[in-house]
Design a protein around this motif. Structure first.
Motif, PDB file in Angstrom:
ATOM      1  N   LEU A 104     -24.407  28.383  16.584  1.00 29.70           N
ATOM      2  CA  LEU A 104     -23.652  27.829  15.450  1.00 29.70           C
ATOM      3  C   LEU A 104     -22.463  28.714  15.105  1.00 29.70           C
ATOM      4  CD1 LEU A 104     -26.659  26.633  13.327  1.00 29.70           C
ATOM      5  CD2 LEU A 104     -24.998  25.189  14.506  1.00 29.70           C
ATOM      6  N   ALA A 105     -22.666  30.016  15.122  1.00 31.28           N
ATOM      7  CA  ALA A 105     -21.571  30.937  14.784  1.00 31.28           C
ATOM      8  C   ALA A 105     -20.397  30.777  15.738  1.00 31.28           C
ATOM      9  CB  ALA A 105     -22.074  32.378  14.797  1.00 31.28           C
ATOM     10  N   TYR A 106     -20.695  30.515  17.007  1.00 28.62           N
ATOM     11  CA  TYR A 106     -19.628  30.348  17.995  1.00 28.62           C
ATOM     12  C   TYR A 106     -19.135  28.901  18.097  1.00 28.62           C
ATOM     13  CZ  TYR A 106     -20.028  35.112  19.687  1.00 28.62           C
ATOM     14  OH  TYR A 106     -20.012  36.478  19.788  1.00 28.62           O
ATOM     15  N   SER A 107     -19.682  28.033  17.282  1.00 30.14           N
ATOM     16  CA  SER A 107     -19.263  26.628  17.302  1.00 30.14           C
ATOM     17  C   SER A 107     -18.510  26.215  16.046  1.00 30.14           C
ATOM     18  CB  SER A 107     -20.491  25.724  17.468  1.00 30.14           C
ATOM     19  OG  SER A 107     -21.155  25.986  18.683  1.00 30.14           O
ATOM     20  N   ILE A 108     -18.857  26.803  14.910  1.00 32.89           N
ATOM     21  CA  ILE A 108     -18.309  26.370  13.621  1.00 32.89           C
ATOM     22  C   ILE A 108     -16.788  26.404  13.584  1.00 32.89           C
ATOM     23  CG2 ILE A 108     -18.134  27.056  11.187  1.00 32.89           C
ATOM     24  CD1 ILE A 108     -21.145  27.477  11.216  1.00 32.89           C
ATOM     25  N   ASN A 109     -16.186  27.432  14.085  1.00 37.23           N
ATOM     26  CA  ASN A 109     -14.723  27.552  13.992  1.00 37.23           C
ATOM     27  C   ASN A 109     -13.995  27.162  15.277  1.00 37.23           C
ATOM     28  OD1 ASN A 109     -14.649  28.405  11.267  1.00 37.23           O
ATOM     29  ND2 ASN A 109     -15.378  30.406  11.935  1.00 37.23           N
ATOM     30  N   LYS A 110     -14.708  26.559  16.209  1.00 38.68           N
ATOM     31  CA  LYS A 110     -14.087  26.115  17.450  1.00 38.68           C
ATOM     32  C   LYS A 110     -13.246  24.861  17.161  1.00 38.68           C
ATOM     33  CE  LYS A 110     -15.461  25.500  22.265  1.00 38.68           C
ATOM     34  NZ  LYS A 110     -14.444  26.359  22.815  1.00 38.68           N
ATOM     35  N   LYS A 111     -11.986  24.899  17.518  1.00 40.80           N
ATOM     36  CA  LYS A 111     -11.066  23.787  17.211  1.00 40.80           C
ATOM     37  C   LYS A 111     -11.566  22.456  17.757  1.00 40.80           C
ATOM     38  CE  LYS A 111      -6.935  26.600  16.802  1.00 40.80           C
ATOM     39  NZ  LYS A 111      -5.607  26.908  17.335  1.00 40.80           N
ATOM     40  N   SER A 112     -12.095  22.476  18.959  1.00 45.39           N
ATOM     41  CA  SER A 112     -12.548  21.221  19.566  1.00 45.39           C
ATOM     42  C   SER A 112     -13.767  20.625  18.858  1.00 45.39           C
ATOM     43  CB  SER A 112     -12.870  21.432  21.045  1.00 45.39           C
ATOM     44  OG  SER A 112     -13.945  22.335  21.194  1.00 45.39           O
ATOM     45  N   LEU A 113     -14.413  21.406  18.014  1.00 46.04           N
ATOM     46  CA  LEU A 113     -15.601  20.935  17.277  1.00 46.04           C
ATOM     47  C   LEU A 113     -15.337  20.815  15.779  1.00 46.04           C
ATOM     48  CD1 LEU A 113     -18.240  23.148  19.123  1.00 46.04           C
ATOM     49  CD2 LEU A 113     -17.760  20.718  19.529  1.00 46.04           C
ATOM     50  N   ALA A 114     -14.080  20.852  15.390  1.00 45.10           N
ATOM     51  CA  ALA A 114     -13.709  20.858  13.968  1.00 45.10           C
ATOM     52  C   ALA A 114     -14.297  19.675  13.199  1.00 45.10           C
ATOM     53  CB  ALA A 114     -12.188  20.890  13.823  1.00 45.10           C
ATOM     54  N   ASN A 115     -14.394  18.520  13.844  1.00 50.44           N
ATOM     55  CA  ASN A 115     -14.928  17.351  13.133  1.00 50.44           C
ATOM     56  C   ASN A 115     -16.434  17.466  12.872  1.00 50.44           C
ATOM     57  OD1 ASN A 115     -15.226  17.128  15.925  1.00 50.44           O
ATOM     58  ND2 ASN A 115     -15.370  14.902  15.850  1.00 50.44           N
ATOM     59  N   HIS A 116     -17.078  18.478  13.423  1.00 48.88           N
ATOM     60  CA  HIS A 116     -18.512  18.702  13.190  1.00 48.88           C
ATOM     61  C   HIS A 116     -18.775  19.916  12.301  1.00 48.88           C
ATOM     62  CE1 HIS A 116     -19.364  15.710  16.210  1.00 48.88           C
ATOM     63  NE2 HIS A 116     -18.621  16.368  17.099  1.00 48.88           N
ATOM     64  N   ARG A 117     -17.723  20.527  11.800  1.00 50.24           N
ATOM     65  CA  ARG A 117     -17.849  21.786  11.056  1.00 50.24           C
ATOM     66  C   ARG A 117     -18.848  21.695   9.896  1.00 50.24           C
ATOM     67  NH1 ARG A 117     -12.560  23.589  10.714  1.00 50.24           N
ATOM     68  NH2 ARG A 117     -12.955  24.566  12.697  1.00 50.24           N
ATOM     69  N   GLU A 118     -18.763  20.658   9.103  1.00 52.70           N
ATOM     70  CA  GLU A 118     -19.675  20.553   7.943  1.00 52.70           C
ATOM     71  C   GLU A 118     -21.130  20.404   8.392  1.00 52.70           C
ATOM     72  OE1 GLU A 118     -19.123  21.189   4.704  1.00 52.70           O
ATOM     73  OE2 GLU A 118     -17.178  21.803   5.513  1.00 52.70           O
ATOM     74  N   THR A 119     -21.356  19.616   9.416  1.00 57.12           N
ATOM     75  CA  THR A 119     -22.712  19.456   9.948  1.00 57.12           C
ATOM     76  C   THR A 119     -23.230  20.779  10.484  1.00 57.12           C
ATOM     77  OG1 THR A 119     -22.259  17.156  10.510  1.00 57.12           O
ATOM     78  CG2 THR A 119     -24.104  18.202  11.646  1.00 57.12           C
ATOM     79  N   LEU A 120     -22.367  21.503  11.170  1.00 56.28           N
ATOM     80  CA  LEU A 120     -22.761  22.798  11.728  1.00 56.28           C
ATOM     81  C   LEU A 120     -23.047  23.819  10.632  1.00 56.28           C
ATOM     82  CD1 LEU A 120     -20.233  22.952  14.696  1.00 56.28           C
ATOM     83  CD2 LEU A 120     -22.693  22.461  14.813  1.00 56.28           C
ATOM     84  N   LYS A 121     -22.253  23.803   9.575  1.00 57.95           N
ATOM     85  CA  LYS A 121     -22.521  24.712   8.451  1.00 57.95           C
ATOM     86  C   LYS A 121     -23.849  24.372   7.786  1.00 57.95           C
ATOM     87  CE  LYS A 121     -17.811  26.086   7.337  1.00 57.95           C
ATOM     88  NZ  LYS A 121     -16.733  26.071   6.354  1.00 57.95           N
ATOM     89  N   HIS A 122     -24.104  23.084   7.635  1.00 60.47           N
ATOM     90  CA  HIS A 122     -25.383  22.658   7.056  1.00 60.47           C
ATOM     91  C   HIS A 122     -26.539  23.135   7.946  1.00 60.47           C
ATOM     92  CE1 HIS A 122     -28.418  20.264   5.059  1.00 60.47           C
ATOM     93  NE2 HIS A 122     -28.757  19.764   6.238  1.00 60.47           N
TER      94      HIS A 122
END
Length: 167
Positions: free
Chosen positions: A4-22
């Motif tokens: 999650l730490a390496y995914s949250i701020n990844k530009k290509s995954l930006a549309n999933h940021r809130e789900t990843l933070k949750h």
């Protein structure tokens, strides 16, 4: 958490940021819960062990069934927490960093291992339960949690293999 730490701020995954933070918050809560359950398990086992060492005619031994129940209940709760973690991990393969699929699979394997370890601690304490109905109910819950853990782990591993481009 690393995935999650390496995914949250990844530009290509930006549309999933809130789900990843949750998901990250949920994993942190799971960590706190599991550490609390570990402490409860230590206390439950210590009580059971103390009672088992008493002389057979010691009146305090009457608390053995209750102590065995607690010693089985805590690892059953650990199993449920492990399955909840697996349920969460199952939502992540398609929305996390593709280069960390092995780490996500390893997290699933470890969560399943935690459930399996909990099952052994439930099993060892079931014979100490006086109520046959309660014993059967706990065994049934344990078996269902084991099955769920296995299913979620297999699902996660399969999703990670496919999302990684491997066959």
């Amino acid at each position: 958490n690393m995935v999650l730490a390496y995914s949250i701020n990844k530009k290509s995954l930006a549309n999933h940021r809130e789900t990843l933070k949750h998901a990250q918050d949920a994993l942190q809560a799971s960590r706190v819960l599991m550490l609390g359950l570990a402490a409860e398990d230590e206390q439950a086992y210590a009580r059971l062990n103390t009672l088992q060492k008493l002389a057979a005619d010691d009146p305090a031994r009457s608390a053995l069934p209750e102590a065995a129940l607690e010693a089985a209940r805590v690892p059953l709760a650990c199993m449920a927490a492990s399955v909840n973690t697996l349920r969460l991990l199952a939502t992540l393969p398609e929305i996390t960093n593709v280069y960390l699929r092995s780490d996500l699979s390893i997290a699933a394997v470890l969560a399943q291992a935690a459930a399996r370890a909990g099952a052994w601690n439930v099993r060892v304490n079931l014979p100490g339960l006086e109520d046959e109905t309660h014993r059967k109910q706990m065994r049934s819950q344990m078996e269902q949690l084991l099955a769920d853990a296995g299913s979620f782990c297999a699902e996660i591993e399969q999703a990670c293999v496919h999302s990684d481009g491997a066959s």
